[in-house]
Scaffold this motif. Sequence first.
Motif, PDB file in Angstrom:
ATOM      1  N   TYR A  80      65.722  67.849  51.268  1.00 21.62           N
ATOM      2  CA  TYR A  80      65.190  67.011  51.430  1.00 21.62           C
ATOM      3  C   TYR A  80      66.455  66.175  50.466  1.00 21.62           C
ATOM      4  N   ARG A  81      67.394  66.402  49.598  1.00 20.44           N
ATOM      5  CA  ARG A  81      68.615  65.159  49.220  1.00 20.44           C
ATOM      6  C   ARG A  81      69.206  65.366  50.500  1.00 20.44           C
ATOM      7  N   ARG A  82      69.491  65.973  51.365  1.00 17.70           N
ATOM      8  CA  ARG A  82      70.734  65.739  52.306  1.00 17.70           C
ATOM      9  C   ARG A  82      70.341  65.017  53.517  1.00 17.70           C
ATOM     10  N   PHE A  83      68.657  65.251  53.950  1.00 15.96           N
ATOM     11  CA  PHE A  83      67.890  64.532  54.760  1.00 15.96           C
ATOM     12  C   PHE A  83      67.125  64.186  54.205  1.00 15.96           C
ATOM     13  N   PRO A  84      66.312  63.357  54.410  1.00 22.35           N
ATOM     14  CA  PRO A  84      65.334  62.820  53.859  1.00 22.35           C
ATOM     15  C   PRO A  84      64.215  63.246  54.278  1.00 22.35           C
ATOM     16  N   SER A  85      64.337  63.710  55.766  1.00 20.01           N
ATOM     17  CA  SER A  85      63.462  63.732  56.753  1.00 20.01           C
ATOM     18  C   SER A  85      63.579  65.499  57.848  1.00 20.01           C
ATOM     19  N   LYS A  86      62.473  65.807  58.628  1.00 16.74           N
ATOM     20  CA  LYS A  86      63.459  66.558  59.378  1.00 16.74           C
ATOM     21  C   LYS A  86      63.637  65.425  60.916  1.00 16.74           C
ATOM     22  N   ASP A  87      63.428  65.177  61.622  1.00 18.55           N
ATOM     23  CA  ASP A  87      63.594  63.581  62.323  1.00 18.55           C
ATOM     24  C   ASP A  87      65.583  63.409  61.826  1.00 18.55           C
ATOM     25  N   SER A  88      65.578  63.092  60.352  1.00 21.30           N
ATOM     26  CA  SER A  88      67.087  62.450  60.371  1.00 21.30           C
ATOM     27  C   SER A  88      68.002  64.188  60.535  1.00 21.30           C
ATOM     28  N   LEU A  89      67.509  65.378  60.365  1.00 20.60           N
ATOM     29  CA  LEU A  89      68.170  66.222  60.184  1.00 20.60           C
ATOM     30  C   LEU A  89      68.265  67.228  62.006  1.00 20.60           C
ATOM     31  N   ILE A  90      67.234  67.241  62.458  1.00 21.24           N
ATOM     32  CA  ILE A  90      66.694  67.064  64.159  1.00 21.24           C
ATOM     33  C   ILE A  90      68.656  65.629  64.149  1.00 21.24           C
ATOM     34  N   GLU A  91      68.813  64.413  64.591  1.00 26.00           N
ATOM     35  CA  GLU A  91      69.422  63.744  64.308  1.00 26.00           C
ATOM     36  C   GLU A  91      70.604  64.033  63.917  1.00 26.00           C
ATOM     37  N   GLU A  92      71.110  65.047  62.783  1.00 26.47           N
ATOM     38  CA  GLU A  92      72.488  65.203  62.704  1.00 26.47           C
ATOM     39  C   GLU A  92      72.743  66.644  63.616  1.00 26.47           C
ATOM     40  N   LEU A  93      71.808  67.253  63.898  1.00 22.13           N
ATOM     41  CA  LEU A  93      72.213  68.542  65.367  1.00 22.13           C
ATOM     42  C   LEU A  93      71.967  67.884  66.484  1.00 22.13           C
ATOM     43  N   VAL A  94      72.009  67.219  66.821  1.00 23.38           N
ATOM     44  CA  VAL A  94      71.881  65.750  68.349  1.00 23.38           C
ATOM     45  C   VAL A  94      73.580  65.927  68.477  1.00 23.38           C
ATOM     46  N   SER A  95      73.813  65.233  67.071  1.00 19.92           N
ATOM     47  CA  SER A  95      75.094  64.910  67.285  1.00 19.92           C
ATOM     48  C   SER A  95      75.939  66.318  67.100  1.00 19.92           C
TER      49      SER A  95
END
Length: 238
Positions: A80-95
């Motif tokens: 959660y420190r790196r990615f505040p939400s699962k959406d933000s994590l998925i956004e980076e994976l998309v990139s």
Amino acid sequence: MTTASATAAATVTVAAATGTANLAGGTGAIAAQARRPRRDAARNHQRVLDAARELLGELGAEAGMEQIAARAGVGVGTVYRRFPSKDSLIEELVSLVSAELIEVGERALEQDDGSGLETFLRAIGRSLAEHRRWAGLLLPRETRAKCSSTQVRAQLGKLLDNAHRAGTISAQVRPGDVMALVWSMRGLIEACGDVAPDAWQRYLDIHLTGFRSPGPLSTTPAIAPDQLHELPASRSTA
């Protein structure tokens, strides 16, 4: 200068030099200690991304942050420190997925024998198959994903031009035909990827054979460039 004075002066000089050396050593140690957390953070960041990619591939949207943390071997707080939400994590994976495809496209453009289009289409098919369980999560993210998908479309257009010049693809094949093929592969993978994961490869083989045919392809016009422009760019990749 007396012997005692010389000795004292030498002692002061040595002490000063030693102090400087100790200070330099201390500074180096502090710098090394400062670099270590940065290396650890970067390593943990990559572990989280790798774990998320694996779990989303296995479980799809059901994969939770706690499961991702466990797979990565880090605490959920680290995630959660790196990615505040699962959406933000998925956004980076998309990139990351988009960047990988774009890199393959750039390499395919270096193939001057007209084979680059097939190379890139197979890479897109593999990406669609690999991420089929979470491909639906990519569509709502229209920011960086849209920009990257536009790049992929542009690369496909250039590769088609190269294939036309090399004579490996019929001159009647249009960009709209290529995009329709990509969308069809995606639909096929979503429909039967779990049961027949390699079906898309046969489908692509059949269509590429048709693309190479010298005869008329169809009496129905291809999707026109202005029609393509109206369609969401994010449909073009997983």
